[in-house]
Design a protein around this motif. Structure first.
Motif, PDB file in Angstrom:
ATOM      1  N   UNK A 248       0.834  -1.196   0.000  1.00 23.77           N
ATOM      2  CA  UNK A 248       0.000   0.000   0.000  1.00 23.77           C
ATOM      3  C   UNK A 248       0.869   1.247   0.000  1.00 23.77           C
ATOM      4  N   UNK A 249       0.274   2.341  -0.427  1.00 21.39           N
ATOM      5  CA  UNK A 249       0.865   3.679  -0.310  1.00 21.39           C
ATOM      6  C   UNK A 249      -0.213   4.575   0.265  1.00 21.39           C
ATOM      7  N   UNK A 250       0.211   5.598   0.991  1.00 26.73           N
ATOM      8  CA  UNK A 250      -0.792   6.475   1.589  1.00 26.73           C
ATOM      9  C   UNK A 250      -0.168   7.673   2.257  1.00 26.73           C
ATOM     10  N   UNK A 251      -0.960   8.302   3.094  1.00 24.44           N
ATOM     11  CA  UNK A 251      -0.546   9.511   3.807  1.00 24.44           C
ATOM     12  C   UNK A 251      -0.939   9.380   5.274  1.00 24.44           C
ATOM     13  N   UNK A 252      -0.078   9.929   6.131  1.00 19.99           N
ATOM     14  CA  UNK A 252      -0.350   9.999   7.568  1.00 19.99           C
ATOM     15  C   UNK A 252      -0.261  11.464   7.973  1.00 19.99           C
ATOM     16  N   UNK A 253      -1.357  12.019   8.466  1.00 24.15           N
ATOM     17  CA  UNK A 253      -1.411  13.428   8.846  1.00 24.15           C
ATOM     18  C   UNK A 253      -1.423  13.527  10.370  1.00 24.15           C
ATOM     19  N   UNK A 254      -0.341  14.011  10.996  1.00 22.10           N
ATOM     20  CA  UNK A 254      -0.311  14.145  12.459  1.00 22.10           C
ATOM     21  C   UNK A 254      -0.949  15.459  12.901  1.00 22.10           C
ATOM     22  N   UNK A 255      -1.613  15.414  14.048  1.00 18.85           N
ATOM     23  CA  UNK A 255      -2.185  16.610  14.648  1.00 18.85           C
ATOM     24  C   UNK A 255      -1.518  16.848  15.999  1.00 18.85           C
ATOM     25  N   UNK A 256      -1.228  18.110  16.283  1.00 23.52           N
ATOM     26  CA  UNK A 256      -0.499  18.493  17.488  1.00 23.52           C
ATOM     27  C   UNK A 256      -1.300  18.129  18.734  1.00 23.52           C
ATOM     28  N   UNK A 257      -0.661  17.359  19.639  1.00 27.65           N
ATOM     29  CA  UNK A 257      -1.279  16.916  20.895  1.00 27.65           C
ATOM     30  C   UNK A 257      -2.588  16.160  20.646  1.00 27.65           C
ATOM     31  N   UNK A 258      -2.649  15.427  19.528  1.00 21.37           N
ATOM     32  CA  UNK A 258      -3.862  14.659  19.218  1.00 21.37           C
ATOM     33  C   UNK A 258      -3.447  13.387  18.508  1.00 21.37           C
TER      34      UNK A 258
ATOM     35  N   UNK B  70      -2.890  10.737  14.973  1.00 21.79           N
ATOM     36  CA  UNK B  70      -2.460  10.746  13.578  1.00 21.79           C
ATOM     37  C   UNK B  70      -3.557  10.089  12.743  1.00 21.79           C
ATOM     38  N   UNK B  71      -3.921  10.709  11.644  1.00 22.15           N
ATOM     39  CA  UNK B  71      -4.958  10.192  10.750  1.00 22.15           C
ATOM     40  C   UNK B  71      -4.287   9.598   9.521  1.00 22.15           C
ATOM     41  N   UNK B  72      -4.689   8.381   9.174  1.00 22.57           N
ATOM     42  CA  UNK B  72      -4.044   7.648   8.085  1.00 22.57           C
ATOM     43  C   UNK B  72      -5.066   7.282   7.011  1.00 22.57           C
ATOM     44  N   UNK B  73      -4.653   7.372   5.736  1.00 22.48           N
ATOM     45  CA  UNK B  73      -5.461   6.912   4.614  1.00 22.48           C
ATOM     46  C   UNK B  73      -4.521   6.286   3.598  1.00 22.48           C
ATOM     47  N   UNK B  74      -4.861   5.081   3.134  1.00 26.97           N
ATOM     48  CA  UNK B  74      -3.962   4.370   2.229  1.00 26.97           C
ATOM     49  C   UNK B  74      -4.775   3.539   1.237  1.00 26.97           C
ATOM     50  N   UNK B  75      -4.173   3.293   0.085  1.00 23.41           N
ATOM     51  CA  UNK B  75      -4.760   2.448  -0.948  1.00 23.41           C
ATOM     52  C   UNK B  75      -3.694   1.460  -1.395  1.00 23.41           C
ATOM     53  N   UNK B  76      -4.099   0.246  -1.767  1.00 24.60           N
ATOM     54  CA  UNK B  76      -3.113  -0.755  -2.153  1.00 24.60           C
ATOM     55  C   UNK B  76      -3.732  -1.882  -2.957  1.00 24.60           C
ATOM     56  N   UNK B  77      -2.919  -2.869  -3.248  1.00 28.10           N
ATOM     57  CA  UNK B  77      -3.357  -4.071  -3.955  1.00 28.10           C
ATOM     58  C   UNK B  77      -2.863  -5.274  -3.160  1.00 28.10           C
ATOM     59  N   UNK B  78      -3.570  -6.388  -3.307  1.00 27.51           N
ATOM     60  CA  UNK B  78      -3.170  -7.604  -2.610  1.00 27.51           C
ATOM     61  C   UNK B  78      -3.636  -8.817  -3.397  1.00 27.51           C
TER      62      UNK B  78
ATOM     63  N   UNK C 165      -6.541 -18.095  -5.859  1.00 28.79           N
ATOM     64  CA  UNK C 165      -5.978 -16.763  -5.652  1.00 28.79           C
ATOM     65  C   UNK C 165      -6.751 -15.750  -6.481  1.00 28.79           C
ATOM     66  N   UNK C 166      -7.117 -14.602  -5.843  1.00 22.52           N
ATOM     67  CA  UNK C 166      -7.830 -13.530  -6.519  1.00 22.52           C
ATOM     68  C   UNK C 166      -7.142 -12.199  -6.211  1.00 22.52           C
ATOM     69  N   UNK C 167      -6.955 -11.335  -7.227  1.00 19.28           N
ATOM     70  CA  UNK C 167      -6.400 -10.000  -6.957  1.00 19.28           C
ATOM     71  C   UNK C 167      -7.462  -9.125  -6.305  1.00 19.28           C
ATOM     72  N   UNK C 168      -7.022  -8.182  -5.455  1.00 16.99           N
ATOM     73  CA  UNK C 168      -7.956  -7.319  -4.723  1.00 16.99           C
ATOM     74  C   UNK C 168      -7.390  -5.911  -4.605  1.00 16.99           C
ATOM     75  N   UNK C 169      -8.279  -4.952  -4.581  1.00 14.08           N
ATOM     76  CA  UNK C 169      -7.947  -3.549  -4.322  1.00 14.08           C
ATOM     77  C   UNK C 169      -8.287  -3.260  -2.865  1.00 14.08           C
ATOM     78  N   UNK C 170      -7.368  -2.660  -2.130  1.00 15.32           N
ATOM     79  CA  UNK C 170      -7.560  -2.469  -0.692  1.00 15.32           C
ATOM     80  C   UNK C 170      -7.556  -0.988  -0.324  1.00 15.32           C
ATOM     81  N   UNK C 171      -8.281  -0.686   0.741  1.00 14.46           N
ATOM     82  CA  UNK C 171      -8.347   0.664   1.293  1.00 14.46           C
ATOM     83  C   UNK C 171      -8.217   0.554   2.811  1.00 14.46           C
ATOM     84  N   UNK C 172      -7.569   1.561   3.392  1.00  8.86           N
ATOM     85  CA  UNK C 172      -7.401   1.586   4.845  1.00  8.86           C
ATOM     86  C   UNK C 172      -7.546   3.016   5.331  1.00  8.86           C
ATOM     87  N   UNK C 173      -8.390   3.199   6.337  1.00 11.02           N
ATOM     88  CA  UNK C 173      -8.548   4.510   6.966  1.00 11.02           C
ATOM     89  C   UNK C 173      -8.516   4.298   8.468  1.00 11.02           C
ATOM     90  N   UNK C 174      -7.598   4.989   9.146  1.00  6.13           N
ATOM     91  CA  UNK C 174      -7.462   4.747  10.573  1.00  6.13           C
ATOM     92  C   UNK C 174      -6.912   5.936  11.336  1.00  6.13           C
TER      93      UNK C 174
END
Length: 259
Positions: A139-149, A151-159, A178-187
């Motif tokens: 996967x590739x994505x972004x992690x946005x940190x907030x001061x004294x709070x 971190x918000x993460x969003x990513x997309x990938x394949x598996x 075996x099946x290819x899949x598109x993945x998403x992660x938000x945390x």
């Protein structure tokens, strides 16, 4: 001193006290008699517009601020939760467990995941157990940190998801597809400390959509009412969209904010 002389002295003292009280300025109840009255006047709107000193009340609400980006870091995390899969056949529910490795720099991340599910009992007469899956992906994505709070993460990938069921109705060895899949992660997650190595905990919504489908063939023998035995055959649709809720915990090396 005679009686009448004492009465005259008391009368003169009372008169002097009353005269003094009558000439003194009034004071607010509860204030000492010699207190100076407060003659201050609140500033008018015109005076405030003319530049009079006036400080508005300060807000005590929480202020969310974007945190500084981080230097290069590496983390290992394990996660577990539940997942539901919707497909063209019978919907499935699974226990889900896995792990991820993640490289971070600035606000970006790159990593890989491995996960597997349980294989529960089926409610369908065709099979004794439901299929399970194992998935390996990136996967590739972004992690946005907030001061004294958090971190918000969003990513997309394949598996690649491997579906397997060892039930004998699919043959002596069951089936494995075996099946290819598109993945998403938000945390969201939080690191306890910004030392060189620190623990990180979080939670995430994980979604996977298979890009292909399969239909393994099954057959089983059924006892008829008359005492005979017949063979019933069919297919089981494999693949679909799964949605899971997981909690995670792990360790992170580096990934400290730029100064």
């Amino acid at each position: 001193m005679g009686r009448w002389n004492r009465v005259l002295v008391v009368a003169l003292w009372l008169g002097t006290s009353v005269a003094h009280a009558a000439g003194a300025p009034p004071h607010a109840p509860g204030a000492p008699p010699d207190a100076t009255p407060d003659t201050r006047v609140d500033p008018t709107p015109e005076e405030m517009d003319d530049g009079a000193d006036f400080e508005p009340p300060r807000s005590s609400g929480m202020k969310v601020e974007l945190g500084r980006p981080v230097k290069f870091g590496f983390g290992l995390e394990g996660y577990a939760g539940i997942a539901a899969q919707a497909r063209s056949g019978e919907d499935r529910a699974h226990g889900l467990a896995g792990g991820l490795a993640r490289f971070r720099f600035h606000y970006f991340e790159l990593g890989g995941t491995f996960e597997l599910t349980d294989s529960g009992q089926s409610n369908d007469f065709r099979e004794n157990r439901v299929e399970r899956w194992r998935a390996l992906g990136g996967f590739v994505g972004a992690v946005v940190p907030f001061h004294h709070w958090v971190d918000v993460e969003a990513a997309v990938g394949v598996s690649s998801r491997n579906y397997a069921n060892g039930d004998s109705i699919y043959g002596p060895r069951g089936f494995s597809t075996n099946l290819p899949a598109l993945t998403f992660r938000f945390g969201v997650s939080d690191r306890f400390t910004h030392r060189l190595i620190g623990p990180r905990i979080g939670a995430a919504l994980v979604v996977a959509a298979d890009l292909a489908h399969a239909e393994p063939r099954w057959s089983r023998q059924v006892l008829e009412f008359g005492g005979g035995i017949s063979t019933v055959t069919g297919t089981t649709p494999i693949g679909g969209v799964s949605i899971g809720l997981v909690v995670s915990a792990g360790l992170e090396l580096g990934a400290r904010p730029f100064r």
